[in-house]
Design a protein around this motif. Structure first.
Motif, PDB file in Angstrom:
ATOM      1  N   ASP A 108     -15.084  13.888  15.579  1.00 24.72           N
ATOM      2  CA  ASP A 108     -14.292  13.066  16.501  1.00 24.72           C
ATOM      3  C   ASP A 108     -13.984  13.843  17.788  1.00 24.72           C
ATOM      4  O   ASP A 108     -12.859  14.283  18.016  1.00 24.72           O
ATOM      5  CB  ASP A 108     -12.996  12.629  15.806  1.00 24.72           C
ATOM      6  CG  ASP A 108     -12.217  11.623  16.643  1.00 24.72           C
ATOM      7  OD1 ASP A 108     -12.850  10.835  17.365  1.00 24.72           O
ATOM      8  OD2 ASP A 108     -10.973  11.632  16.575  1.00 24.72           O
ATOM      9  N   LYS A 151     -14.006   6.315  15.562  1.00 20.40           N
ATOM     10  CA  LYS A 151     -13.421   6.877  14.337  1.00 20.40           C
ATOM     11  C   LYS A 151     -12.763   5.788  13.496  1.00 20.40           C
ATOM     12  O   LYS A 151     -13.032   5.678  12.289  1.00 20.40           O
ATOM     13  CB  LYS A 151     -12.392   7.958  14.688  1.00 20.40           C
ATOM     14  CG  LYS A 151     -11.762   8.601  13.453  1.00 20.40           C
ATOM     15  CD  LYS A 151     -10.656   9.570  13.819  1.00 20.40           C
ATOM     16  CE  LYS A 151      -9.404   8.825  14.235  1.00 20.40           C
ATOM     17  NZ  LYS A 151      -8.251   9.736  14.424  1.00 20.40           N
ATOM     18  N   VAL A 205     -12.136  14.451   9.029  1.00 18.03           N
ATOM     19  CA  VAL A 205     -12.180  14.255  10.483  1.00 18.03           C
ATOM     20  C   VAL A 205     -12.186  15.620  11.152  1.00 18.03           C
ATOM     21  O   VAL A 205     -11.284  16.440  10.948  1.00 18.03           O
ATOM     22  CB  VAL A 205     -10.981  13.417  10.968  1.00 18.03           C
ATOM     23  CG1 VAL A 205     -11.024  13.254  12.476  1.00 18.03           C
ATOM     24  CG2 VAL A 205     -10.983  12.049  10.282  1.00 18.03           C
ATOM     25  N   ALA A 232     -18.803  10.499  16.527  1.00 18.60           N
ATOM     26  CA  ALA A 232     -18.004   9.483  17.218  1.00 18.60           C
ATOM     27  C   ALA A 232     -18.054   9.771  18.720  1.00 18.60           C
ATOM     28  O   ALA A 232     -17.417  10.706  19.197  1.00 18.60           O
ATOM     29  CB  ALA A 232     -16.568   9.501  16.714  1.00 18.60           C
TER      30      ALA A 232
END
Length: 523
Positions: free
Chosen positions: A285, A84, A102, A78
């Motif tokens: 992320d 995300k 994540v 990302a």
């Protein structure tokens, strides 16, 4: 010719979901079918900002690949703050949102050194040395660090790493980035006294490796390690030694403090191997627009770890395909051939690489070195499925034109002319005479008048033809004729799909024009 070519409708509906066979048709582009095995040869998506890359092409790639029955997991990078949520939304529609992990500043971390040492497939000192060398290239790329431009420093820095890792492994049975940095910083030098030498971290670990080793080493290896630190490195010239130690510390600086220390030098809570051992999707992320160079470095490290783990895995034990997704890939491009080396063997590792960026120049500018242009085209050549959306970049249009090629085209010419001519004239006159004689007089008079009128017409024409060799797709087509989605274009996105050694039915060539409906892709 390009404006009259038939366009294929790209169907989002997936095919052949009953059997987990990567060679079976996965989705349709017009009358053509593409399989997961074909997508494993790599995908590149080129298009201007707002051309529909993320909302259409990448969304389609996620739906098709992640929804395939032969798909395991993957790694999504990302790069923008909204990526995300966009990826999670797409994955939710195909029922894969619960497989996502994540990985960010507040998420699970990985002890990079310990992971490489104990990795089930691969690992060992050689793998760690290669990883450290590549991390040095990543640090140069994203932090502007300077490695003094000579292979000597890279080789000597690798020698420091090798002996320090062997010493740590023998004394403690594990690797640690902070301990590796401490050994390098406190390595004996020409001015080190006997007391300082005896109290140094190198001597303490040597003593433990001899008297109480965690992993015993042969005596000649212990002698070699001691000789290196006390003689080879210890008696090296000050300036040379400083350069060698700086080269050895280059890949470690960023991992010793701040968020990167927690992410890569503390405890191991997550590993790239989960993508195929547990079919999980790692969503990295660290948006670059939020975290800057730190985010770029973290994303690049995870990308590097994932690529190396994919190359080392056993596809007989874990045959499922994995996906490496990287939008705005020029922001996390790894240096000096790392990307190209991976992509050249990604198909055999059963990894679909889906890369997206604006144009060719963005890729070239992200590669260091004098041969950046050649390296960029070499990398693009290994991505066989090329999706081209609306692009106003002349260099990109020229690249696509040369990629698609030229053909012998017939040009017809002709003309027609027609004319009408009218002429008209009048004439008149009066004449008279008088005559005198002895008998009298006489006279005569006369009058004359005439008129003429005429017209004429003419017509003609000519026709001819000639044959010339021209681009099959004119460069201006990509920026002029391709729709970019949204309400103004009825949510239609136009593009071109090129695939070498494949004949599309609509064109009879290795490319086809297609149209995607954003509403169907995102529904």
């Amino acid at each position: 010719m390009s404006e009259k070519m038939p366009k294929a409708r790209l169907r989002v509906r997936r095919l052949a979901q009953r059997r987990a066979n990567p060679h079976r048709p996965l989705f349709r582009v017009g009358a053509n079918t593409l399989s997961l095995r074909m997508l494993e040869e790599g995908m590149i998506i080129l298009g201007d900002t707002g051309s529909g890359k993320t909302s259409t092409a990448i969304a389609l790639a996620i739906r098709v690949v992640c929804g395939a029955p032969h798909f395991g997991g993957g790694c999504f990078i990302a790069t923008k703050p909204g990526d995300k949520d966009a990826y999670l939304s797409i994955l939710k529609k195909i029922g894969r949102e619960h497989d996502v992990i994540v990985v960010g500043p507040d998420g699970p971390g990985i002890n990079l050194a310990d992971y490489i040492l104990h990795r089930p497939e691969g690992g060992g000192i050689r793998d760690m040395l290669v990883t450290l060398e590549q991390l040095a290239q990543v640090a140069q790329r994203f932090r502007g660090a300077h490695s003094q431009g000579d292979i000597f420093w890279s080789v000597q820095g690798g020698e420091v790493h090798r002996h320090a890792l062997e010493l740590m492994q023998a004394a403690t049975g594990r690797w640690s980035i902070p301990l590796l940095a401490q050994i390098i910083r406190e390595a004996p030098g020409p001015d080190t006294t006997a007391e300082q030498l005896a109290d140094s971290v190198v001597s303490k670990h040597l003593y433990k490796a001899v008297t109480d080793p965690a992993i015993p080493l042969p005596e000649y290896d212990l002698l070699r390690i001691r000789s290196y630190f006390q003689t080879t490195l210890g008696k090296m010239d000050h300036r040379t030694r400083s350069g060698v130690l700086a080269s050895a510390m280059l890949p470690l600086f960023e991992l010793l403090s701040g968020p990167l220390h927690k992410a890569f030098s503390s405890t191991t809570e997550i590993v790239p191997d989960l993508a195929w051992t547990a079919n999980r999707i790692l969503l990295i992320d660290w948006p670059i627009k939020t975290y800057g160079a730190t985010g770029a470095l973290a994303s690049a490290i995870w990308k590097l770890l994932f690529m190396r783990a994919v190359e080392a895995r056993c596809t007989r034990t874990y045959p499922n395909t994995v996906l490496l997704l990287n939008d705005e890939c020029h922001l996390t491009m790894l240096g000096q051939g790392i990307e190209n080396d991976f992509q050249s063997t990604a198909r055999s590792a059963r990894c679909v690489s889906c890369m997206a960026t604006q144009n060719i120049n963005a890729i070239i500018s992200s590669i260091d070195g004098a041969n950046a242009r050649e390296a960029a085209f070499n990398w693009l050549g290994n991505l066989k499925n090329r999706f081209i959306l609306s692009s106003s970049c002349p260099d990109t249009a020229d690249y696509i034109g040369r990629m698609v090629g030229k053909s012998l085209q017939t040009r017809r010419s002709g003309g027609r002319n027609w004319g009408f001519v009218t002429n008209q004239g009048n004439s008149s006159g009066v004449s008279g005479s008088v005559t005198h004689s002895s008998s009298g007089s006489s006279y005569t008079t006369g009058h004359s008048w005439s008129s003429n009128r005429g017209f004429s017409t003419s017509a003609g024409g000519n026709a001819g033809w000639s044959q010339v060799v021209e681009d099959i797709i004119r460069p201006g087509t990509f920026g002029r004729n391709f729709r970019t989605g949204g309400p103004d274009n009825n949510f239609k996105v136009d593009g071109l799909l090129f695939r070498p050694s494949y004949r599309f039915r609509e064109t009879g060539a290795n490319f086809t024009l297609f149209t995607m409906d954003q509403r169907k892709v995102l529904s």
